[in-house]
Design a protein around this motif. Structure first.
Motif, PDB file in Angstrom:
ATOM      1  N   ARG A 215       0.971  -1.137  -0.129  1.00 20.50           N
ATOM      2  CA  ARG A 215       0.004   0.083   0.050  1.00 20.50           C
ATOM      3  C   ARG A 215       0.706   1.274   0.025  1.00 20.50           C
ATOM      4  O   ARG A 215       0.498   2.269  -0.738  1.00 20.50           O
ATOM      5  CB  ARG A 215      -0.934  -0.102   1.307  1.00 20.50           C
ATOM      6  CG  ARG A 215      -1.763   1.196   1.322  1.00 20.50           C
ATOM      7  CD  ARG A 215      -2.685   1.461   0.221  1.00 20.50           C
ATOM      8  NE  ARG A 215      -3.307   2.932   0.199  1.00 20.50           N
ATOM      9  CZ  ARG A 215      -4.384   2.994   0.870  1.00 20.50           C
ATOM     10  NH1 ARG A 215      -5.111   2.040   1.569  1.00 20.50           N
ATOM     11  NH2 ARG A 215      -5.021   4.348   0.870  1.00 20.50           N
ATOM     12  N   ASP A 219       0.547   4.138  -2.624  1.00 24.05           N
ATOM     13  CA  ASP A 219       0.676   5.817  -2.255  1.00 24.05           C
ATOM     14  C   ASP A 219       1.534   6.543  -2.785  1.00 24.05           C
ATOM     15  O   ASP A 219       1.303   7.681  -3.330  1.00 24.05           O
ATOM     16  CB  ASP A 219       0.471   5.720  -0.784  1.00 24.05           C
ATOM     17  CG  ASP A 219      -0.867   5.283  -0.148  1.00 24.05           C
ATOM     18  OD1 ASP A 219      -1.942   5.035  -0.922  1.00 24.05           O
ATOM     19  OD2 ASP A 219      -0.909   4.842   1.111  1.00 24.05           O
ATOM     20  N   THR A 222       1.186   7.183  -6.472  1.00 25.87           N
ATOM     21  CA  THR A 222       0.070   8.035  -6.564  1.00 25.87           C
ATOM     22  C   THR A 222       0.367   9.525  -6.387  1.00 25.87           C
ATOM     23  O   THR A 222      -0.020  10.283  -6.906  1.00 25.87           O
ATOM     24  CB  THR A 222      -1.340   7.597  -5.796  1.00 25.87           C
ATOM     25  OG1 THR A 222      -1.690   6.292  -5.726  1.00 25.87           O
ATOM     26  CG2 THR A 222      -2.210   8.670  -5.841  1.00 25.87           C
ATOM     27  N   VAL A 223       1.303   9.781  -5.135  1.00 28.11           N
ATOM     28  CA  VAL A 223       1.649  11.194  -4.981  1.00 28.11           C
ATOM     29  C   VAL A 223       2.300  11.506  -5.954  1.00 28.11           C
ATOM     30  O   VAL A 223       2.175  12.862  -6.366  1.00 28.11           O
ATOM     31  CB  VAL A 223       2.465  11.072  -3.665  1.00 28.11           C
ATOM     32  CG1 VAL A 223       3.041  12.626  -3.553  1.00 28.11           C
ATOM     33  CG2 VAL A 223       1.639  10.816  -2.467  1.00 28.11           C
ATOM     34  N   ALA A 230      -3.902  12.085  -4.665  1.00 25.75           N
ATOM     35  CA  ALA A 230      -3.333  11.264  -3.321  1.00 25.75           C
ATOM     36  C   ALA A 230      -4.119  11.953  -2.137  1.00 25.75           C
ATOM     37  O   ALA A 230      -4.693  11.174  -1.432  1.00 25.75           O
ATOM     38  CB  ALA A 230      -1.987  11.341  -3.431  1.00 25.75           C
ATOM     39  N   SER A 233      -7.756  10.933  -1.999  1.00 21.88           N
ATOM     40  CA  SER A 233      -7.858   9.664  -1.322  1.00 21.88           C
ATOM     41  C   SER A 233      -7.537   9.399   0.067  1.00 21.88           C
ATOM     42  O   SER A 233      -7.291   8.240   0.609  1.00 21.88           O
ATOM     43  CB  SER A 233      -7.329   8.740  -2.085  1.00 21.88           C
ATOM     44  OG  SER A 233      -5.933   8.867  -2.357  1.00 21.88           O
ATOM     45  N   VAL A 235      -4.276  10.310   1.482  1.00 28.92           N
ATOM     46  CA  VAL A 235      -2.810   9.969   1.468  1.00 28.92           C
ATOM     47  C   VAL A 235      -2.255  11.614   2.036  1.00 28.92           C
ATOM     48  O   VAL A 235      -2.732  12.694   1.460  1.00 28.92           O
ATOM     49  CB  VAL A 235      -2.099   9.918  -0.017  1.00 28.92           C
ATOM     50  CG1 VAL A 235      -0.799   9.458   0.705  1.00 28.92           C
ATOM     51  CG2 VAL A 235      -2.693   8.334  -0.114  1.00 28.92           C
ATOM     52  N   MET A 240       4.457  11.434   3.235  1.00 33.75           N
ATOM     53  CA  MET A 240       4.998  10.534   2.094  1.00 33.75           C
ATOM     54  C   MET A 240       6.499  11.106   1.753  1.00 33.75           C
ATOM     55  O   MET A 240       7.321  10.439   1.269  1.00 33.75           O
ATOM     56  CB  MET A 240       4.017  10.399   0.954  1.00 33.75           C
ATOM     57  CG  MET A 240       2.780   9.364   1.189  1.00 33.75           C
ATOM     58  SD  MET A 240       3.351   7.754   1.705  1.00 33.75           S
ATOM     59  CE  MET A 240       4.014   7.307   0.279  1.00 33.75           C
TER      60      MET A 240
END
Length: 368
Positions: A215, A219, A222-223, A230, A233, A235, A240
């Motif tokens: 996961r 993430d 996605t970032v 992100a 959703s 995050v 991150m």
């Protein structure tokens, strides 16, 4: 069962094939312009690079290159440009050497402790850039470049006779590591292969699993693709960024370990520099894929090794640098061209499918 995508496979093979052909053509033209035979140069490189001692040298050289590329690639996967791997691995190796020289425990304790110290120092040094980015909006490119300079100055201050180092001949270095800190090697008929190559393989597998099968990796990607998506959703982008820089720095801390634990057993003024910048080129060459970067690291080691032989054959010593630069440019351009072609092909297919559905709908209305 997942349907086999023939077009995707063809596009995937087209990019490296196009890059190789273009790189060979451009390199041949450049060598030919100097009045030398490019085909003889390639033959010399292949013959010398295929020797047993050269193969061992290439693997040993590729090991820190690969670790450096992995460290860079972690940031690349979320659009973070960690330009500071060079400074991170050097300051990590320095303090790991200082701490390791004071240890008097068995090897199964000493070696892991030295590696952990290196990873922690590298993570902290990279984490500073992540913290500056998330709290003050400072570009990681600027901060990591500045941290490279600060790290070099810090090492220069402590790496003096009477401080944390001692002078031996023309070199100044930290005290030698104890014999228990010497990493194992694989014996060959020529020179030994670094045992740390196994660590590099394990780190590559961990990179693949973390970024491709967890996961956190999802993430992170996605970032990198869209920070707004992100955040929508759930995050935390700031978290991150800091986490990615810490992981990148920890991996960077491993870059100097093959040399420290397997060659020099101290950190001195002759410790290798510039590996971090080489890692950037290899990460680009390997497209941030663990296998691609491994092949890129081996290619870089091959070019480094065979370049010395080209000089004996009368070729300019800059030839290898030109080849490396041309390869990187060709790879970047080739993948971009193939990506655009694939995108246009996909758009055309979608348009054709929509048009076919529209025709079916019109026929259905006429029939009704």
């Amino acid at each position: 069962m997942k349907k086999f995508d023939k077009d995707k496979l063809i596009l995937g093979l087209a990019a490296p094939a196009l890059a190789i052909v273009a790189a060979l053509a451009i390199t041949s033209a450049i060598i030919g312009a100097t009045g030398k035979d490019p085909f003889h140069a390639y033959q010399v490189m292949i013959d010398f690079g295929s020797k047993a001692d050269s193969q061992v040298w290439i693997i040993n050289q590729a090991t820190p290159y690969y670790l450096s590329a992995l460290a860079v690639a972690v940031g690349f996967r979320m659009n973070l440009f960690n330009i500071g791997v060079d400074g991170q691995y050097r300051i990590a190796a320095f303090f790991a050497a200082v701490v390791g020289a004071k240890l008097t425990m068995p090897g199964f304790i000493t070696i892991p402790l030295i590696i952990i110290v290196a990873m922690l120092v590298g993570a902290v040094w990279a984490g500073i850039a992540g913290l500056l980015k998330t709290t003050r909006g400072v570009s990681e490119v600027i901060s990591t470049i500045m941290l490279n300079s600060i790290g070099a100055s810090l090492i220069g201050y402590f790496l003096q006779d009477g401080r944390l180092a001692k002078k031996e001949g023309n070199l100044i270095h930290t005290p030698y590591l104890p014999d228990s800190a010497h990493f194992f090697e694989f014996a060959t008929q020529t020179k030994p292969v670094y045992g740390f190559v196994l660590i590099a393989v394990l780190v590559g597998v961990a990179y693949w699993f973390l970024l491709g099968r967890t996961r956190f990796g999802f993430d992170l990607r996605t970032v990198g693709q869209s920070e707004s998506a992100a955040q929508a959703s759930g995050v935390s982008v700031k978290r991150m960024v800091i986490t990615s820089m810490l992981i990148s720095g920890a991996m960077a801390g491993l870059v100097g370990m093959p040399t420290l634990l397997g060659v020099s057993y101290n950190y001195g003024t002759d410790f290798p520099v510039g590996i971090g910048f080489t890692g950037i080129a290899i990460a680009l060459l390997g497209r941030n894929h663990p296998i691609g970067m491994a092949l890129g690291a081996l290619l870089w080691g091959f070019l480094d090794r065979t370049g010395t032989q080209l000089e004996f054959e009368g070729y300019a010593q800059e030839v290898v640098g030109v080849i490396q630069g041309v390869i990187i440019l060709c790879v970047v351009i080739a993948y971009e061209l193939v990506r655009r072609y694939g995108l246009k092909t996909q758009q055309r297919k979608v348009g054709e499918e929509l048009a076919a559905q529209a025709r079916k709908s019109d026929k259905a209305e006429v029939s009704a």
